[in-house]
Write a protein that holds these residues in place. Structure first.
Motif, PDB file in Angstrom:
ATOM      1  N   ALA A 171       1.353  -1.026   0.208  1.00 46.03           N
ATOM      2  CA  ALA A 171      -0.083  -0.013  -0.131  1.00 46.03           C
ATOM      3  C   ALA A 171       0.861   1.711  -0.422  1.00 46.03           C
ATOM      4  N   VAL A 172       0.394   2.454  -0.295  1.00 38.81           N
ATOM      5  CA  VAL A 172       1.152   3.649  -0.565  1.00 38.81           C
ATOM      6  C   VAL A 172      -0.106   4.372   0.240  1.00 38.81           C
ATOM      7  N   THR A 173       0.491   5.365   1.214  1.00 35.49           N
ATOM      8  CA  THR A 173      -0.280   6.407   1.767  1.00 35.49           C
ATOM      9  C   THR A 173       0.032   8.241   1.763  1.00 35.49           C
ATOM     10  N   LEU A 174      -1.058   8.768   0.961  1.00 35.49           N
ATOM     11  CA  LEU A 174      -1.196  10.078   0.610  1.00 35.49           C
ATOM     12  C   LEU A 174      -1.979  10.693   1.771  1.00 35.49           C
ATOM     13  N   THR A 175      -0.839  11.797   1.887  1.00 40.89           N
ATOM     14  CA  THR A 175      -1.284  11.999   3.161  1.00 40.89           C
ATOM     15  C   THR A 175      -2.072  13.888   2.181  1.00 40.89           C
ATOM     16  N   GLU A 176      -3.013  14.691   2.849  1.00 38.16           N
ATOM     17  CA  GLU A 176      -3.373  15.659   2.122  1.00 38.16           C
ATOM     18  C   GLU A 176      -4.247  16.724   3.068  1.00 38.16           C
ATOM     19  N   GLN A 177      -4.101  17.769   2.393  1.00 37.97           N
ATOM     20  CA  GLN A 177      -4.870  18.664   3.777  1.00 37.97           C
ATOM     21  C   GLN A 177      -6.197  19.186   3.307  1.00 37.97           C
ATOM     22  N   GLU A 178      -6.577  18.687   2.390  1.00 37.48           N
ATOM     23  CA  GLU A 178      -7.745  18.520   1.665  1.00 37.48           C
ATOM     24  C   GLU A 178      -8.393  17.123   0.402  1.00 37.48           C
ATOM     25  N   VAL A 179      -9.646  16.653   0.530  1.00 37.39           N
ATOM     26  CA  VAL A 179      -9.342  15.241   0.444  1.00 37.39           C
ATOM     27  C   VAL A 179      -9.973  14.953  -1.129  1.00 37.39           C
ATOM     28  N   GLU A 180     -11.138  16.451  -1.454  1.00 34.47           N
ATOM     29  CA  GLU A 180     -11.751  15.839  -2.288  1.00 34.47           C
ATOM     30  C   GLU A 180     -11.326  16.218  -3.778  1.00 34.47           C
ATOM     31  N   GLY A 181     -10.965  17.205  -3.731  1.00 36.99           N
ATOM     32  CA  GLY A 181      -9.656  16.515  -5.385  1.00 36.99           C
ATOM     33  C   GLY A 181      -8.755  15.606  -5.843  1.00 36.99           C
ATOM     34  N   THR A 182      -8.542  14.885  -4.536  1.00 34.85           N
ATOM     35  CA  THR A 182      -7.787  13.392  -4.580  1.00 34.85           C
ATOM     36  C   THR A 182      -8.705  12.447  -4.837  1.00 34.85           C
ATOM     37  N   VAL A 183      -9.783  12.759  -4.396  1.00 34.22           N
ATOM     38  CA  VAL A 183     -10.536  11.791  -4.379  1.00 34.22           C
ATOM     39  C   VAL A 183     -11.406  11.778  -5.605  1.00 34.22           C
ATOM     40  N   GLU A 184     -11.206  12.135  -6.552  1.00 34.37           N
ATOM     41  CA  GLU A 184     -11.925  12.744  -7.355  1.00 34.37           C
ATOM     42  C   GLU A 184     -10.738  12.059  -8.605  1.00 34.37           C
ATOM     43  N   MET A 185      -9.772  12.592  -8.104  1.00 33.37           N
ATOM     44  CA  MET A 185      -8.877  11.977  -8.720  1.00 33.37           C
ATOM     45  C   MET A 185      -8.713  10.665  -9.011  1.00 33.37           C
TER      46      MET A 185
END
Ligand code: ZN
Length: 330
Positions: A171-185
């Protein structure tokens, strides 16, 4: 490489070859020998390619993996000897988790203690049995006991007995300040499925039909986290795998049509690559499964000699003269 666009029926087939898991993770290191000693002697991986950064051939590009360097098992480094320490933080892959066989974490704890490598056991991971540790540059890695590794070929010529050997990247773990755009991607564009949701943590599966390595992407929502700085001890990018260049070209086209800025297809000698960023800032790549690491040297000899792509061969003498020694103590 120019590939014609398929018609819509063909595109429907292409969607079936969506990125099906992690191909590799690439990170920055400082001292190449310390890096190699850790991944060979502590983690017991195989050095499957000793080459240079094609964009900056005064620096090594070291690839570690299973016996053949199968996609999903590959961890790579650019070791810049003078690289400053980076900062792990938002907009990065903050943890890379390797898969080891169930029941072997006790062995790993003893093995790492014997090498004076500190480990912790993160509490917040629910049912998962995980050891957390850092490489010599501070890169955060985990060993997770799991059964997801039937599709890899563990290295039995290294420092770790094959029954305990690292099987691949779980697995990889991405850390995000906001997840909305990441979820969309991840979900909207790449087709990864959201399979688990816990407070502050979303788990995606790149392929819900496969239980092989490299299918898990965790996204941590940490609104007040500092942004990461990419330098030694941080991940540079994560690559997802596609079977061939046709699938890659189709994915490139799909992303371009979705308004994502994507590079041209680049020849990495052992695979071809395209790169793009997700909205949180993490650099992503889509890489082909082939031609693979035995395309320029025999499988039995992987990683022993300095290999250069054809376009750098004319400069071999000069390149080799500028690279630091890479003698790994066993
Ligand atoms: Zn890459």
């Amino acid at each position: 490489m120019v590939c014609s666009r398929g018609d819509s029926e063909e595109k429907g087939d292409d969607m079936d070859v969506r990125p099906s898991g992690i191909h590799h993770v690439t990170a920055i290191a400082s001292n190449p020998r310390a890096n190699a000693e850790f991944y060979l002697n502590a983690l017991g991986m195989r050095l499957v390619k000793r080459t240079v950064n094609f964009d900056s051939p005064d620096v090594y590009h070291l690839y570690y993996g299973d016996r053949a360097g199968n996609p999903g098992t590959i961890m790579t480094f650019f070791p810049w000897p003078d690289a400053p320490r980076g900062r792990i933080g938002a907009g990065q892959v903050t943890t890379t988790t390797f898969s080891v066989p169930e029941g072997s974490l006790g062995w790993w704890a003893e093995h790492l203690a014997a090498l004076d490598i500190p480990i912790t056991r993160p509490e917040e991971r629910g049912q998962e049995d995980v050891l957390s540790l850092r490489d010599p540059d501070g890169l955060l890695i985990e060993l997770a006991a799991s059964t997801d590794h039937h599709d890899t070929d563990p290295w039995d010529g290294g420092a770790v007995p094959p029954e305990h050997a690292v099987r691949g990247i779980r697995a990889v773990t991405l850390t995000e300040q906001e997840v909305e755009g990441t979820v969309e991607m991840l979900n909207g564009h790449l087709g990864f499925q959201l399979t688990e949701e816990a407070p502050g943590r979303l788990r995606f599966r790149t392929d819900t039909t496969s239980d092989g390595v490299g299918t898990i992407v965790d996204v941590l929502a940490v609104p007040d986290s500092r942004r990461g700085l990419v330098a030694a001890g941080t991940v540079h990018h994560v690559a997802w795998r596609v079977p061939d260049i046709q699938a890659q070209e189709n994915w490139r086209q799909t992303l371009v049509e979705a308004g994502v800025e994507v590079t041209e297809i680049r020849d990495r000698n052992y695979f071809t690559s395209i790169y793009f960023r997700e909205p949180g800032g993490v650099l992503l790549e889509i890489a082909t499964d082939g031609p693979g690491f035995d395309h320029d040297e025999p499988l039995l000899e992987l990683g022993q000699a300095l290999k250069l792509p054809p376009w750098l061969e004319p400069r071999r003498e000069q390149i080799a003269a500028h690279l630091p020694e890479l003698e790994v103590k066993r």
